[in-house]
Design an enzyme around this catalytic site. Structure first.
Site, PDB file in Angstrom:
ATOM      1  N   GLU A  19       0.998  -1.188   0.117  1.00 46.68           N
ATOM      2  CA  GLU A  19      -0.114   0.370   0.099  1.00 46.68           C
ATOM      3  C   GLU A  19       0.715   1.081   0.182  1.00 46.68           C
ATOM      4  OE1 GLU A  19      -2.133  -1.087   3.164  1.00 46.68           O
ATOM      5  OE2 GLU A  19      -1.752   0.305   4.965  1.00 46.68           O
TER       6      GLU A  19
ATOM      7  N   CYS B 106       3.425   8.607   1.455  1.00 47.81           N
ATOM      8  CA  CYS B 106       4.067   7.019   2.411  1.00 47.81           C
ATOM      9  C   CYS B 106       4.098   5.704   1.265  1.00 47.81           C
ATOM     10  CB  CYS B 106       2.989   6.803   3.875  1.00 47.81           C
ATOM     11  SG  CYS B 106       4.024   5.436   4.720  1.00 47.81           S
TER      12      CYS B 106
ATOM     13  N   CYS C 129       6.907  -7.996   6.095  1.00 49.32           N
ATOM     14  CA  CYS C 129       8.200  -7.664   7.015  1.00 49.32           C
ATOM     15  C   CYS C 129       8.784  -8.807   8.316  1.00 49.32           C
ATOM     16  CB  CYS C 129       7.515  -6.492   8.283  1.00 49.32           C
ATOM     17  SG  CYS C 129       8.888  -5.514   8.570  1.00 49.32           S
TER      18      CYS C 129
ATOM     19  N   CYS D  36       7.424  -6.932  14.901  1.00 51.13           N
ATOM     20  CA  CYS D  36       6.394  -5.990  16.286  1.00 51.13           C
ATOM     21  C   CYS D  36       5.087  -6.686  16.640  1.00 51.13           C
ATOM     22  CB  CYS D  36       7.324  -4.675  15.735  1.00 51.13           C
ATOM     23  SG  CYS D  36       8.616  -4.286  15.258  1.00 51.13           S
TER      24      CYS D  36
ATOM     25  N   CYS E  88       2.344  -4.568  14.892  1.00 55.00           N
ATOM     26  CA  CYS E  88       2.270  -4.330  13.574  1.00 55.00           C
ATOM     27  C   CYS E  88       1.027  -5.282  13.458  1.00 55.00           C
ATOM     28  CB  CYS E  88       3.587  -3.535  13.007  1.00 55.00           C
ATOM     29  SG  CYS E  88       3.684  -3.463  11.620  1.00 55.00           S
TER      30      CYS E  88
ATOM     31  N   CYS F  46      -8.653   1.494   5.499  1.00 57.81           N
ATOM     32  CA  CYS F  46      -8.396   2.442   5.719  1.00 57.81           C
ATOM     33  C   CYS F  46      -7.014   0.643   6.135  1.00 57.81           C
ATOM     34  CB  CYS F  46      -8.464   3.313   7.614  1.00 57.81           C
ATOM     35  SG  CYS F  46      -8.097   2.765   8.710  1.00 57.81           S
TER      36      CYS F  46
HETATM   37  N1  SAH Z   1       9.411  -0.694   9.848  1.00 53.88           N
HETATM   38  C1  SAH Z   1       9.997   0.662   9.821  1.00 53.88           C
HETATM   39  C2  SAH Z   1       9.095   1.532   9.230  1.00 53.88           C
HETATM   40  C3  SAH Z   1       7.372   0.795   8.801  1.00 53.88           C
HETATM   41  S1  SAH Z   1       6.457   1.123  10.226  1.00 53.88           S
HETATM   42  C4  SAH Z   1       9.125   0.921  11.251  1.00 53.88           C
HETATM   43  O1  SAH Z   1       9.268   0.258  11.822  1.00 53.88           O
HETATM   44  O2  SAH Z   1      10.029   2.203  11.743  1.00 53.88           O
HETATM   45  C5  SAH Z   1       5.703   2.610  10.235  1.00 53.88           C
HETATM   46  C6  SAH Z   1       5.214   3.288  11.888  1.00 53.88           C
HETATM   47  O3  SAH Z   1       3.866   2.600  11.998  1.00 53.88           O
HETATM   48  C7  SAH Z   1       6.903   2.361  12.684  1.00 53.88           C
HETATM   49  O4  SAH Z   1       7.478   3.947  13.596  1.00 53.88           O
HETATM   50  C8  SAH Z   1       5.034   1.687  13.752  1.00 53.88           C
HETATM   51  O5  SAH Z   1       6.151   1.447  14.667  1.00 53.88           O
HETATM   52  C9  SAH Z   1       4.200   1.888  13.586  1.00 53.88           C
HETATM   53  N2  SAH Z   1       3.395   0.962  13.128  1.00 53.88           N
HETATM   54  C10 SAH Z   1       3.462  -0.369  12.954  1.00 53.88           C
HETATM   55  N3  SAH Z   1       2.554  -0.891  13.660  1.00 53.88           N
HETATM   56  C11 SAH Z   1       0.840   0.737  13.886  1.00 53.88           C
HETATM   57  C12 SAH Z   1      -0.409   0.019  14.992  1.00 53.88           C
HETATM   58  N4  SAH Z   1      -0.895  -0.436  14.503  1.00 53.88           N
HETATM   59  N5  SAH Z   1      -0.585   1.553  14.830  1.00 53.88           N
HETATM   60  C13 SAH Z   1       0.291   2.647  15.255  1.00 53.88           C
HETATM   61  N6  SAH Z   1       1.741   2.745  14.802  1.00 53.88           N
HETATM   62  C14 SAH Z   1       2.052   1.600  14.250  1.00 53.88           C
HETATM   63 FE1  SF4 Z   2       8.420  -4.066  10.564  1.00 53.33          FE
HETATM   64 FE2  SF4 Z   2       7.673  -3.697  13.168  1.00 53.33          FE
HETATM   65 FE3  SF4 Z   2       8.252  -1.680  11.228  1.00 53.33          FE
HETATM   66 FE4  SF4 Z   2       5.970  -3.375  11.246  1.00 53.33          FE
HETATM   67  S1  SF4 Z   2       6.713  -1.589  12.572  1.00 53.33           S
HETATM   68  S2  SF4 Z   2       7.051  -2.251   9.718  1.00 53.33           S
HETATM   69  S3  SF4 Z   2       6.883  -5.444  12.288  1.00 53.33           S
HETATM   70  S4  SF4 Z   2       9.678  -2.840  11.556  1.00 53.33           S
END
Ligand code: SAH
Ligand code: SF4
Length: 382
Positions: free
Chosen positions: A91, A104, A111, A115, A118, A344
């Site tokens: 996306e 974005c 990934c 996390c 996420c 979303c």
């Molecule tokens: N992998 C990279 C970039 C993509 S994620 C990273 O982790 O920084 C981009 C941002 O979205 C990160 O700060 C992540 O913590 C946040 N994010 C991921 N899942 C989320 C969620 N369910 N609610 C709010 N923020 C989220």
């Molecule tokens: Fe990957 Fe964590 Fe970023 Fe999600 S928040 S995209 S799992 S690094």
């Protein structure tokens, strides 16, 4: 087999042209046609020699993947899903604001970092995007919107690598993409307006600082190693102190005078006053070495498989006040695009997980902007 020219930064395109026995300046002309004018057909490129225009189609193309869907929010936010084949859907989100427009961009399908909060992480890793697949998100959105609006001016002013995936685990493909974003013969974005967000791949942060220092956002999410390792498993490999030391090293090259730390607010997990105080102590410890930080609190966007809840608004406010009182610059990310909430960040549809099994994802992946519900606030990308 034709080469997708979106795979090249200017240096790569020049090398490609030289391999065809063509002059270097031809690469600049072509690069400008593709990225500044959005051309995809060689016969449109009227100042290229006719002989070159005739020979290119057999060797090269400019192509982007199929659009699966587009969702438009009342507030102007737009999300596209692209089909990369083999069940890989990514996306891209466009967020217009009064003084800028941010795109974005995704860097991977899925990934590997995993996390807990996420949904891309829950989906697992499928594959790295190619440079063309990263750049095409900007190329496609910029030029589709220009055509739609009948506008010749640049529309997208900022890029954030905050869609799906960990950009610094796809460094080889990311670097030419960043260079194309910055190139004056292409999009000409300033380094301050291109942000790479990382969960903390320390060696690659150092490489980025050397090779292409753009603005940096670091996904911190916790003030202690025990908690961060639980939320962001990569922390076991690169613990907090190493990460923050890498941030200090990055600042030597960085185009901004601070690094943004993202902190996703999870109810009862990392949002208590004690966590705020720990965070202050952590930041103060590294400020001594020169760390200059801005904290961006992100309301968590829940999805069922996470088992986590969004912090109350009051908890977010209380947390931010503790940080502000201690002199830490703190912002709370705004919520936008509520009217397309149903779509979303939700890769609703048949997609394939890494085991190859088809499954329906109700992802509510509010991966940053990946999920339209939230938007980068001014601090990340002005
Ligand atoms: N992998 C990279 C970039 C993509 S994620 C990273 O982790 O920084 C981009 C941002 O979205 C990160 O700060 C992540 O913590 C946040 N994010 C991921 N899942 C989320 C969620 N369910 N609610 C709010 N923020 C989220
Ligand atoms: Fe990957 Fe964590 Fe970023 Fe999600 S928040 S995209 S799992 S690094």
């Amino acid at each position: 087999m034709t080469v997708n020219l979106l795979d090249f930064d200017l240096e790569g395109l020049t090398a490609f042209f030289e391999s065809l026995g063509e002059k270097r300046f031809r690469a600049v002309q072509l690069f400008r046609w593709i990225h500044q004018k959005g051309a995809a057909e060689f016969n449109q490129m009227t100042d290229l020699a006719k002989s070159l225009r005739d020979k290119l189609p057999a060797l090269a193309c400019v192509s982007s993947p199929r659009v699966v869907s587009r969702s438009d929010s009342k507030d102007g936010t737009i999300k596209w899903l692209f089909d990369l084949g083999a069940g890989n859907i990514i996306e891209t989100v466009f967020i217009p604001e009064s003084d800028r427009a941010t795109l974005c961009i995704s860097s991977q399908a899925g990934c590997a970092v995993g996390c807990r909060f996420c949904s891309t992480g829950h989906q697992g890793f499928s594959r790295n995007l190619t440079t063309a697949e990263i750049v095409m998100q900007l190329w496609f959105v910029e030029h589709s919107l220009r055509r739609e609006l009948g506008c010749n001016e640049r529309i997208i002013s900022n890029v954030v690598m905050m869609g799906m995936g960990e950009p610094l685990q796809n460094y080889g493909q990311l670097l030419p993409a960043l260079r194309t974003m910055l190139d004056d013969h292409a999009y000409g974005l300033s380094r301050r307006r291109v942000t790479v967000s990382t969960s903390g791949v320390v060696p690659m942060m150092d490489r980025l600082g050397e090779d292409c220092p753009v603005a940096l956002a670091v996904s911190l999410h916790a003030p202690s190693n025990a908690l961060r390792s639980d939320l962001v498993p990569l922390n076991k490999k690169y613990p907090i102190d190493e990460l923050l030391q890498a941030c200090v090293r990055y600042q030597v090259h960085a185009p901004r005078d601070f690094i943004t730390f993202e902190y996703c607010m999870l109810d009862g997990v990392n949002d208590q006053p004690a966590h705020a105080r720990q965070l202050i102590a952590l930041m103060q410890k590294h400020q001594v070495d020169g760390l200059s930080a801005k904290i961006n609190l992100i309301p968590f966007n829940p999805f069922p498989a996470s088992g986590l809840k969004r912090s109350d608004h009051a908890a977010v406010v209380a947390f931010s006040e503790i940080l502000l009182d201690a002199g830490l610059i703190t912002t709370v990310r705004k919520t936008r695009g509520d009217d397309i909430d149903a779509a979303c960040g939700q890769l609703a549809g048949e997609i394939q997980d890494r085991t190859g099994a088809k499954k329906r994802m109700f992802s509510q992946r509010q991966g940053m902007l990946g999920n339209i519900k939230i938007v980068v606030d001014s601090g990340v990308d002005t």
